[in-house]
Design a protein around this motif. Sequence first.
Motif, PDB file in Angstrom:
ATOM      1  N   ARG A  46       0.798  -1.231   0.000  1.00 27.89           N
ATOM      2  CA  ARG A  46       0.000   0.000   0.000  1.00 27.89           C
ATOM      3  C   ARG A  46       0.833   1.285   0.000  1.00 27.89           C
ATOM      4  NH1 ARG A  46      -5.240  -0.138   0.393  1.00 27.89           N
ATOM      5  NH2 ARG A  46      -5.358   1.824   1.497  1.00 27.89           N
ATOM      6  N   TYR A  47       1.988   1.263   0.711  1.00 33.18           N
ATOM      7  CA  TYR A  47       2.844   2.456   0.661  1.00 33.18           C
ATOM      8  C   TYR A  47       3.335   2.696  -0.768  1.00 33.18           C
ATOM      9  CZ  TYR A  47       3.098   2.870   5.726  1.00 33.18           C
ATOM     10  OH  TYR A  47       2.789   3.051   7.039  1.00 33.18           O
ATOM     11  N   TRP A  96       1.645   1.934  -3.420  1.00 35.75           N
ATOM     12  CA  TRP A  96       0.518   2.549  -4.128  1.00 35.75           C
ATOM     13  C   TRP A  96       0.526   4.058  -3.910  1.00 35.75           C
ATOM     14  CZ3 TRP A  96      -4.716  -0.510  -3.605  1.00 35.75           C
ATOM     15  CH2 TRP A  96      -4.545  -1.786  -4.157  1.00 35.75           C
ATOM     16  N   ALA A  97       0.677   4.419  -2.640  1.00 35.71           N
ATOM     17  CA  ALA A  97       0.669   5.849  -2.318  1.00 35.71           C
ATOM     18  C   ALA A  97       1.776   6.555  -3.094  1.00 35.71           C
ATOM     19  CB  ALA A  97       0.836   6.051  -0.814  1.00 35.71           C
ATOM     20  N   THR A 131       0.834   7.056  -6.728  1.00 33.52           N
ATOM     21  CA  THR A 131      -0.099   8.162  -6.992  1.00 33.52           C
ATOM     22  C   THR A 131       0.602   9.508  -6.835  1.00 33.52           C
ATOM     23  OG1 THR A 131      -0.905   8.386  -4.722  1.00 33.52           O
ATOM     24  CG2 THR A 131      -2.054   6.819  -6.121  1.00 33.52           C
ATOM     25  N   LEU A 132       1.741   9.521  -6.118  1.00 35.07           N
ATOM     26  CA  LEU A 132       2.483  10.776  -5.976  1.00 35.07           C
ATOM     27  C   LEU A 132       3.444  10.982  -7.134  1.00 35.07           C
ATOM     28  CD1 LEU A 132       3.201  10.640  -2.159  1.00 35.07           C
ATOM     29  CD2 LEU A 132       1.535  12.064  -3.321  1.00 35.07           C
ATOM     30  N   ARG A 167      -4.139  -2.504   6.952  1.00 37.84           N
ATOM     31  CA  ARG A 167      -4.585  -3.470   5.955  1.00 37.84           C
ATOM     32  C   ARG A 167      -3.740  -3.376   4.689  1.00 37.84           C
ATOM     33  NH1 ARG A 167      -9.191  -1.070   2.797  1.00 37.84           N
ATOM     34  NH2 ARG A 167      -8.554   1.049   2.943  1.00 37.84           N
ATOM     35  N   THR A 226     -14.285   2.070  -2.538  1.00 36.53           N
ATOM     36  CA  THR A 226     -12.820   2.109  -2.565  1.00 36.53           C
ATOM     37  C   THR A 226     -12.292   1.510  -3.857  1.00 36.53           C
ATOM     38  OG1 THR A 226     -12.781   1.944  -0.170  1.00 36.53           O
ATOM     39  CG2 THR A 226     -10.752   1.397  -1.318  1.00 36.53           C
ATOM     40  N   ASN A 243      -9.713   3.162  -6.453  1.00 37.11           N
ATOM     41  CA  ASN A 243      -8.470   2.498  -6.849  1.00 37.11           C
ATOM     42  C   ASN A 243      -8.371   2.365  -8.368  1.00 37.11           C
ATOM     43  OD1 ASN A 243      -7.654   2.269  -4.214  1.00 37.11           O
ATOM     44  ND2 ASN A 243      -8.293   0.144  -3.983  1.00 37.11           N
ATOM     45  N   ALA A 289      -7.565   5.793  -9.783  1.00 37.56           N
ATOM     46  CA  ALA A 289      -6.155   6.116  -9.560  1.00 37.56           C
ATOM     47  C   ALA A 289      -5.235   5.240 -10.395  1.00 37.56           C
ATOM     48  CB  ALA A 289      -5.821   5.954  -8.078  1.00 37.56           C
ATOM     49  N   LEU A 349      -4.660   1.971  -9.737  1.00 39.49           N
ATOM     50  CA  LEU A 349      -3.946   1.013  -8.892  1.00 39.49           C
ATOM     51  C   LEU A 349      -4.387  -0.418  -9.139  1.00 39.49           C
ATOM     52  CD1 LEU A 349      -4.030   3.123  -5.632  1.00 39.49           C
ATOM     53  CD2 LEU A 349      -2.079   2.730  -7.116  1.00 39.49           C
ATOM     54  N   TYR A 406      -4.503  11.128  -4.235  1.00 40.16           N
ATOM     55  CA  TYR A 406      -5.290  10.121  -3.539  1.00 40.16           C
ATOM     56  C   TYR A 406      -5.026  10.251  -2.040  1.00 40.16           C
ATOM     57  CZ  TYR A 406      -7.657   5.516  -3.242  1.00 40.16           C
ATOM     58  OH  TYR A 406      -8.532   4.477  -3.001  1.00 40.16           O
ATOM     59  N   PHE A 410      -5.623   8.262   0.987  1.00 42.18           N
ATOM     60  CA  PHE A 410      -6.057   6.910   1.345  1.00 42.18           C
ATOM     61  C   PHE A 410      -6.720   6.915   2.712  1.00 42.18           C
ATOM     62  CE2 PHE A 410      -2.761   6.329  -1.751  1.00 42.18           C
ATOM     63  CZ  PHE A 410      -3.159   5.228  -2.474  1.00 42.18           C
ATOM     64  N   GLN A 411      -7.580   5.910   2.916  1.00 44.86           N
ATOM     65  CA  GLN A 411      -8.263   5.826   4.211  1.00 44.86           C
ATOM     66  C   GLN A 411      -7.236   5.659   5.332  1.00 44.86           C
ATOM     67  OE1 GLN A 411     -11.132   2.676   4.555  1.00 44.86           O
ATOM     68  NE2 GLN A 411     -11.926   3.476   6.458  1.00 44.86           N
ATOM     69  N   ASP A 412      -6.192   4.857   5.080  1.00 42.19           N
ATOM     70  CA  ASP A 412      -5.172   4.676   6.112  1.00 42.19           C
ATOM     71  C   ASP A 412      -3.981   5.614   5.886  1.00 42.19           C
ATOM     72  OD1 ASP A 412      -4.631   3.297   3.835  1.00 42.19           O
ATOM     73  OD2 ASP A 412      -3.936   1.470   4.784  1.00 42.19           O
ATOM     74  N   LEU A 471      -1.261   6.373   4.815  1.00 50.22           N
ATOM     75  CA  LEU A 471      -0.024   5.920   4.191  1.00 50.22           C
ATOM     76  C   LEU A 471       1.036   7.009   4.089  1.00 50.22           C
ATOM     77  CD1 LEU A 471      -1.687   3.783   1.375  1.00 50.22           C
ATOM     78  CD2 LEU A 471      -0.585   2.939   3.439  1.00 50.22           C
ATOM     79  N   LEU A 472       1.135   7.817   5.132  1.00 49.90           N
ATOM     80  CA  LEU A 472       2.278   8.717   5.221  1.00 49.90           C
ATOM     81  C   LEU A 472       3.519   7.838   5.366  1.00 49.90           C
ATOM     82  CD1 LEU A 472       0.832  11.301   7.730  1.00 49.90           C
ATOM     83  CD2 LEU A 472       1.597  11.827   5.419  1.00 49.90           C
ATOM     84  N   ARG A 500       0.127  16.377   1.514  1.00 47.03           N
ATOM     85  CA  ARG A 500       0.965  15.629   0.580  1.00 47.03           C
ATOM     86  C   ARG A 500       0.214  15.333  -0.716  1.00 47.03           C
ATOM     87  NH1 ARG A 500       2.983   9.571   1.864  1.00 47.03           N
ATOM     88  NH2 ARG A 500       0.819   9.175   1.312  1.00 47.03           N
ATOM     89  N   ALA A 501      -1.082  14.994  -0.579  1.00 46.45           N
ATOM     90  CA  ALA A 501      -1.853  14.652  -1.770  1.00 46.45           C
ATOM     91  C   ALA A 501      -2.087  15.882  -2.647  1.00 46.45           C
ATOM     92  CB  ALA A 501      -3.177  14.027  -1.368  1.00 46.45           C
ATOM     93  N   ASP A 544     -10.744   8.731   0.214  1.00 43.57           N
ATOM     94  CA  ASP A 544     -11.408   7.503   0.629  1.00 43.57           C
ATOM     95  C   ASP A 544     -11.729   7.588   2.117  1.00 43.57           C
ATOM     96  OD1 ASP A 544     -12.405   4.977   0.853  1.00 43.57           O
ATOM     97  OD2 ASP A 544     -10.506   3.937   0.526  1.00 43.57           O
TER      98      ASP A 544
END
Lengths: 262, 364
Positions: A153-154, A156-157, A160-161, A262, B55, B59, B62, B64, B90, B92-94, B96-97, B157-158, B169
Amino acid sequence: MNRVFLLPLVVLFLFTAGVLSALFFRLSPGEIIAALGSDETRFALRLSLMTSIAATFLALILGVPTGYVLARTDFPGKAILDTFLDLPLVITPLIAGIGLLFLFGQNMLGARLGEWGIHILFTPWGAVLAQTFVASPIVMRSSRAAFERVGPRYEWAAATLGLRPSQIFFRISLPLARQGIMAGTILGWTRAMGEFGATLMVAGAIRFKTETLPIAVYLNISSGDLGTALSCAWVLMATGFAMLLALRWIGQTPRSETLPSR
Amino acid sequence: MDWTDAPVRNLAFPVDAMSEITLQDLRNPIIKGISMDIRDRELLVLVGPSGAGKTTLLNMVAGLIPHDGRILVDGERVDGLPPSQRHIGYLFQDLLLFPHMSVKKNLLTALQRLSITRSERNERISSMLELCHLTSLGDRLPGALSGGEKQRAALARALVASPKVLLLDEPFSSLDFRTARYLRLELKRIHSQLGTTMLAVTHNLEEAQDLGDRMGVMTGGRLEQIGDVQEIMLQGKSAEGGFLEKANVLPCAYQESLGNGLIYVQWAGGPLFVPEDGGKPFNRVAIHPRHVYISPYPPPGPQVNRFQGRIREIRHAGGMAHVELMVGDQRVHAQMTTEQAQALSLASESPIYGILKLRDLHGC
């Protein structure tokens, strides 16, 4: 808890302590110190360090990307490939050494490599080759587990960046998996330092040429030079112990990061 | 505001591509077919229960996960591009920093793809940190931030590379109520300041109401309806098992504006006060069943917007109790959780007292 369980613990402790003290008290400290300074011990230590560092480096180059691929992709036959790549972990080093000897012998790769001026058998490169063979799967397994723990997931992030796949790997995936990779590196290095069976086959036991620490122990026990054998054994054990401590320390390093749920 | 001339950003998954959507699990395609337009600079919120495919949709947009269909951003197709070239942000819900980088470094990572000088980068980062009220936290690692601060850092960041569209999300689902409410306002402020087109998804109706310029309802991998937020809230379809409960629409007699932001109307033989909204006279008021509070005893407090009636029917579905009341000749629906209904020991045909929450009444 039942006291019966304490008995095996005591036996195990005494077993280890017994072996260590037998090695330690066989000779006087003076004899050991004298042998530690001998040319042969110093040569063996230097060769062991050089070959094992080279082997660990090669194992990293081979193991980390492989671990990454296995952690991130799914394909038919992956389980079979996976099991296959683990085989070096269970093959007796002596037998692996025979395999390497044949593979790099004159009938197979050896002749061609020889034309290019590369001589592996019975040179320090043979020791590097043998050690790489045993260390790579260890590094690969740890890296794979570390990449799996971090998850995609990181990445993925990062995608997108706007980061490219290579940037994602070096700036995101690798730093986040570093703890597991370092643990695997230490384990692989320890294994490379102690490698004996395969090295004996591929590099031979040649004094002052392919004499790594385990080979030096073997050669000097055979010729009855207990002092050099034991001092080499002590150096080997001390590095092993230091690496165990390093592993502990890595495991306890507080992690500021929290992995995604997750 | 008139949107008719605004350029349209078009995100389209044609309905007939249903069988071509390739997700990890081919036996269970999540997105059945979605086609929608997003207007330039708007904040469109898709609301729907968990499992609706919200979600998954983001995805896909985006890039993904694999998908079929067309995605246009500013009239240009991006569906063939990898995520790194879509210029779609994006959140994200979590979040992801990246945990191994300071907040500033996290923002800097997002600027790598832009060919700008170092001073321009620093300029952008500091103005974005300022916009998100993070100026003093730039050197912290994400692990040392509170939940709300992390949320703002991830938003910064986004947004720092000025994406053409920002996807969000469940942006505030992990935060406590107060923080979430505050950050919704913050997001509205940042949205109006930057004018970035945003597509958010949430399961939280209230959040959708607060955030959205427009709203879409998603269930079972389809977009059920899309439109103005009030329109959807008040005239939402109430399909069996549908996500939106149909609003009560009560005919009333308009009396007068009290001049203090309240309108006085006559309903079911009694007075009712409704917040002034637009100033036009109306002869119906709408209220969501969630905002109709009932009790078997007369509730204490000021006697405003009260009614007295009789329970006709109580239905239970999915942990919610749907209560149908008669107030005079008016039918009113109330909704609460099954536990709440049990605690009130409601019974059919028994008398009932109720309150229509003033803030949630809408003239229409």
